[in-house]
Write an enzyme that holds these catalytic residues in place. Structure first.
Site: not given
Ligand code: HEM
Length: 486
Positions: A53, A126
């Site tokens: 993202h 999402n």
């Molecule tokens: C176990 C599964 C997941 C892991 C380990 C994971 C991990 C991460 C990590 C490390 C980031 C970066 C955060 C940052 O640096 O600020 C991120 C961003 C993000 N993830 Fe996940 N994620 C997972 C599943 C999901 C799922 C299922 C969704 C939605 C339902 C999701 C939605 C998002 C969104 C929207 C961002 C961006 C947040 C922003 O705008 O700063 N992720 N994710």
């Protein structure tokens, strides 16, 4: 009159166009503070981008309660119809690095921060109600397969489909992604979902399982593969430009917010495992109940300060809202704040965009790099006899019953749980035109895989979801591959 230009220490700058030299045409002088500071600061402008993202756009706005949900949650920001809470929303694509084009086939992030009077509540969702995998231990492998290959340095269809060919649980989300909604026309024209099941707890302690839905009031608009390819080339910033310009013109995007609520006692016998992120709860089982509306009405003044430094974490709950035993959610409760400590530092919660606004943070966490709010003279231990902040003793959420042995367990299967049924249901819900485009998109992607064994492993999944889906896709893949060979 404009202000005078200063160094970072506030001293006047005499010349911002010519570096100090040892004589006309001579080498530069290390005593030129403006030159040294400017070059050094420039070298440090970038921080690590988000591991996923990375590319996103944000906006400020508010959430307004339109319907009484006090029987279901005691969250203070939801306790009165008409109550407004400031929010910040960051939209994103998932796989692309910073600077990647917006108009691509990829899920979109929908990360919301509610600045409530009981602290910040982050709902990090999402634009899809489901996800590719159901155990967080798979996440790094899954993401590696979708991003650049370590040897070729490029995204590889072989890797994408090789991973999926061992992950039948991904089929529901794959069907979603390669369908029409896989490339939204803009961030304004798509829905948002909390995706996971969360817990709501009422003042009397009654708990519910809850899923969030944000329905766009702009209408759903999507791009087909050709339109997207053209737009991505012409204007890589298409989503950013669209959101920014709409808000600047006063055309504020809005979403109507709904929840699905499941009484806790119904979870065990429900036909789908309610904590399986690859499954939806059909609305016929749990209808949408309106809660409020979300309005975005202010652009960030500074993209780096407010969008790049925004830190959302699924473990930022407020009283009345809690986690479910969804394994994916449980993994995420750890992953995000850990990512922020790496990406932004231990004091990221003190940055203006992340700090609570409607209340203040009071605790005994101290120091670390770039502490802005160091706690002043207050004692830095607890308990203390200096009237320092104290725990409330009021439970935040309801307890969850557990049983059995520790170990690496697969998710419990409910009666209708398999990897294919809901993917087939989604296919059968589509119009003929939607199915045609889904098949064409999938066939194009699968046919570009160079390894026959990968294709042979993945096609049976589509047959298992729906006989027509499998038959048509297999024929379409074969037709493209034959044409390529000819
Ligand atoms: C176990 C599964 C997941 C892991 C380990 C994971 C991990 C991460 C990590 C490390 C980031 C970066 C955060 C940052 O640096 O600020 C991120 C961003 C993000 N993830 Fe996940 N994620 C997972 C599943 C999901 C799922 C299922 C969704 C939605 C339902 C999701 C939605 C998002 C969104 C929207 C961002 C961006 C947040 C922003 O705008 O700063 N992720 N994710």
């Amino acid at each position: 009159m404009s202000k005078i230009l200063t160094t970072e220490s506030g001293a006047p700058v005499a010349d911002n166009q010519n570096s100090a030299q040892a004589g006309i045409g001579g080498p530069l002088l290390i005593q030129d503070q403006q030159l040294i500071e400017k070059l050094a600061r420039f070298n440090r402008e970038r921080i690590p981008e988000r591991i996923v993202h990375a590319r996103g756009s944000g906006a400020h706005g508010y959430f307004e309660v339109t319907d009484d949900v006090t029987p279901f949650t005691k969250a203070a920001f939801l306790n009165t119809v008409g109550k407004r809470t400031d929010v910040f929303l960051r939209f994103s694509t998932v796989a692309g690095n910073l600077g990647a084009a917006d108009a691509v086939r990829d899920p979109r992030g929908f990360a919301l921060k509610f600045y409530t009077e009981e602290g910040n509540y982050d709902l990090v969702g999402n634009n899809t109600p489901v996800f590719f995998i159901k155990d967080p231990i798979k996440f790094p492998d899954f993401i590696h397969s979708q991003k650049r290959d370590p040897f070729t340095g490029a995204g590889e269809a072989d890797n994408v489909w090789d991973y999926w060919s061992y992950s039948p649980e991904s089929l529901h989300q794959i069907t979603w992604l390669f369908g029409d909604r896989g490339i939204p026309a803009s961030y304004r024209h798509m829905n948002g979902y909390g995706s996971h099941t969360y817990q709501w707890v009422a003042a009397d302690g009654t708990a519910y399982w809850v899923k969030y839905h944000f329905k766009t009031n702009q209408g759903i608009r999507c791009l087909d593969a050709d339109q997207a390819a053209e737009l991505a080339g012409k204007d890589p910033d298409s989503h950013q430009r669209d959101l920014h310009q709409a808000i600047e013109r006063g055309i504020y995007p809005t979403w109507t917010v709904y929840v699905q609520l499941m009484p806790v006692a119904e979870a065990a016998e429900y036909r789908f495992n309610p904590f399986d992120l690859t499954k939806v709860w059909p609305h016929s089982d749990y209808p949408l109940q309106r809660v409020g509306r979300l309005v975005l009405n202010r652009n960030p003044d500074n993209v780096f300060a407010e969008v790049e430094q925004a830190a959302f974490s699924p473990n930022n709950f407020v009283p009345g809202i809690g986690a479910s035993p969804d394994k994916m959610l449980q993994g995420r409760l750890f992953a995000y704040a850990d990512a922020h400590r790496y990406r932004l530092g231990v004091n990221h919660t003190q940055l203006a965009i992340n700090a609570p606004k409607a209340t203040e943070a009071n605790n005994y966490g101290r120091d670390g790099y770039s502490a802005v709010n160091g706690g002043g003279r207050a004692k830095n231990y607890e308990p203390n006899s200096y009237d320092g902040p104290r725990q409330t003793d009021a439970p935040l959420a309801a307890p969850t019953a557990v049983s059995g042995w520790t170990g690496t367990h697969v998710a419990p299967q409910h009666t209708k749980d398999d990897d294919f049924f809901q993917a087939g249901e989604l296919y059968r819900l589509m119009s003929k035109g939607e199915q045609d485009r889904l098949i064409a998109n999938l066939a194009g992607s699968i046919a570009s895989v160079t390894r026959d064994d990968v294709v042979e492993r993945v096609l049976p999944f589509f047959h298992a979801a729906d006989a027509d889906y499998g038959k048509r896709l297999e024929a379409a893949v074969k037709a493209i591959r034959l044409a390529d060979e000819a």
